[in-house]
Scaffold this motif. Sequence first.
Motif, PDB file in Angstrom:
ATOM      1  N   GLY A 117      10.089  -1.749  -5.752  1.00 35.72           N
ATOM      2  CA  GLY A 117       8.723  -2.246  -5.708  1.00 35.72           C
ATOM      3  C   GLY A 117       8.545  -3.322  -4.654  1.00 35.72           C
ATOM      4  N   SER A 133       4.640   0.524  -6.875  1.00 34.62           N
ATOM      5  CA  SER A 133       3.924  -0.536  -7.579  1.00 34.62           C
ATOM      6  C   SER A 133       4.077  -0.343  -9.082  1.00 34.62           C
ATOM      7  N   GLU A 134       3.770  -1.385  -9.847  1.00 36.52           N
ATOM      8  CA  GLU A 134       3.890  -1.295 -11.304  1.00 36.52           C
ATOM      9  C   GLU A 134       2.991  -0.203 -11.870  1.00 36.52           C
ATOM     10  N   GLY A 135       1.817  -0.043 -11.269  1.00 35.01           N
ATOM     11  CA  GLY A 135       0.909   0.999 -11.738  1.00 35.01           C
ATOM     12  C   GLY A 135       1.457   2.390 -11.528  1.00 35.01           C
ATOM     13  N   HIS A 136       2.054   2.638 -10.358  1.00 33.77           N
ATOM     14  CA  HIS A 136       2.631   3.951 -10.078  1.00 33.77           C
ATOM     15  C   HIS A 136       3.835   4.227 -10.982  1.00 33.77           C
ATOM     16  N   ILE A 137       4.648   3.207 -11.203  1.00 39.78           N
ATOM     17  CA  ILE A 137       5.805   3.371 -12.082  1.00 39.78           C
ATOM     18  C   ILE A 137       5.353   3.693 -13.505  1.00 39.78           C
ATOM     19  N   ALA A 138       4.317   2.988 -13.967  1.00 32.37           N
ATOM     20  CA  ALA A 138       3.799   3.240 -15.314  1.00 32.37           C
ATOM     21  C   ALA A 138       3.244   4.655 -15.433  1.00 32.37           C
ATOM     22  N   GLU A 144       6.170   7.039 -15.623  1.00 39.00           N
ATOM     23  CA  GLU A 144       6.828   6.962 -16.935  1.00 39.00           C
ATOM     24  C   GLU A 144       6.020   7.694 -17.996  1.00 39.00           C
ATOM     25  N   ARG A 152      16.448  -0.602 -14.586  1.00 37.27           N
ATOM     26  CA  ARG A 152      15.158  -1.229 -14.305  1.00 37.27           C
ATOM     27  C   ARG A 152      15.175  -2.149 -13.085  1.00 37.27           C
ATOM     28  N   LEU A 182      14.095  -0.346  -9.957  1.00 35.14           N
ATOM     29  CA  LEU A 182      12.666  -0.118  -9.774  1.00 35.14           C
ATOM     30  C   LEU A 182      11.968  -1.376  -9.265  1.00 35.14           C
ATOM     31  N   ALA A 183      12.404  -2.535  -9.776  1.00 34.45           N
ATOM     32  CA  ALA A 183      11.825  -3.794  -9.309  1.00 34.45           C
ATOM     33  C   ALA A 183      12.158  -4.024  -7.835  1.00 34.45           C
ATOM     34  N   PRO A 189       6.031  -1.532  -1.824  1.00 36.97           N
ATOM     35  CA  PRO A 189       4.998  -1.862  -2.830  1.00 36.97           C
ATOM     36  C   PRO A 189       3.891  -0.819  -2.927  1.00 36.97           C
TER      37      PRO A 189
END
Length: 218
Positions: free
Chosen positions: A87, A95-100, A103, A80, A83-84, A91
Amino acid sequence: MHVQEWLETVPAVSIYALVGVVIGLESLGIPLPGEIILVSSALLASQHGDIDPVILGACATAGAIIGDSIGYAIGRKGGRPLLAWLGGKFPRHFSEGHIATAERSFEKWGVWAVFFGRFIALLRIFAGPLAGVLRMPYWKFLIANVLGGIVWAGGTTAVIYYVGVVAEAWLKRFSWVGLVLAVCVGLASMLLIKRKAKQATRTAQQPVAEPEPVPAAD
């Protein structure tokens, strides 16, 4: 300068290496225009005999498979925090949205996300590292990675190459007079359609007149 115009100035051997390296780095997790380079190179191969489409497709496939495998190893080791870190560096893509989103795709499709991820720009970057982070069994990842790389890289090269060959042959048989007429007809048709669309829009926007009341009978 357009990508294809620039590629025309590069020797064939360098094009093979460039395609393999760019696609490999993209598959590893670095946002690069791998698909644009591949399509432009395949189209160039259809116009110049010194570029072998088979070698081009093989280099693209090798780059895709090797890059994804390295990305898997990095993701498995980095976890993890990787990924941070990505990001912070990229970015726009990590981004957190793309990673989510990626997943959720892995949770829903599993190993098929690696295969079909080849055909989706976002998943093409994520597939290797994210499969490693999520601890997907390597043998499953490898099968999907190899098959996806062959179908995407080899298939894209073949399709674009043969489309380019057919298009070039057709244009050579097509007279300039016919080409000019076709362009004129196309422009005239487009203008006519736009004119009719504007007329229809104006008609639809006009208020509907209310019927006059009928006088009551005495």
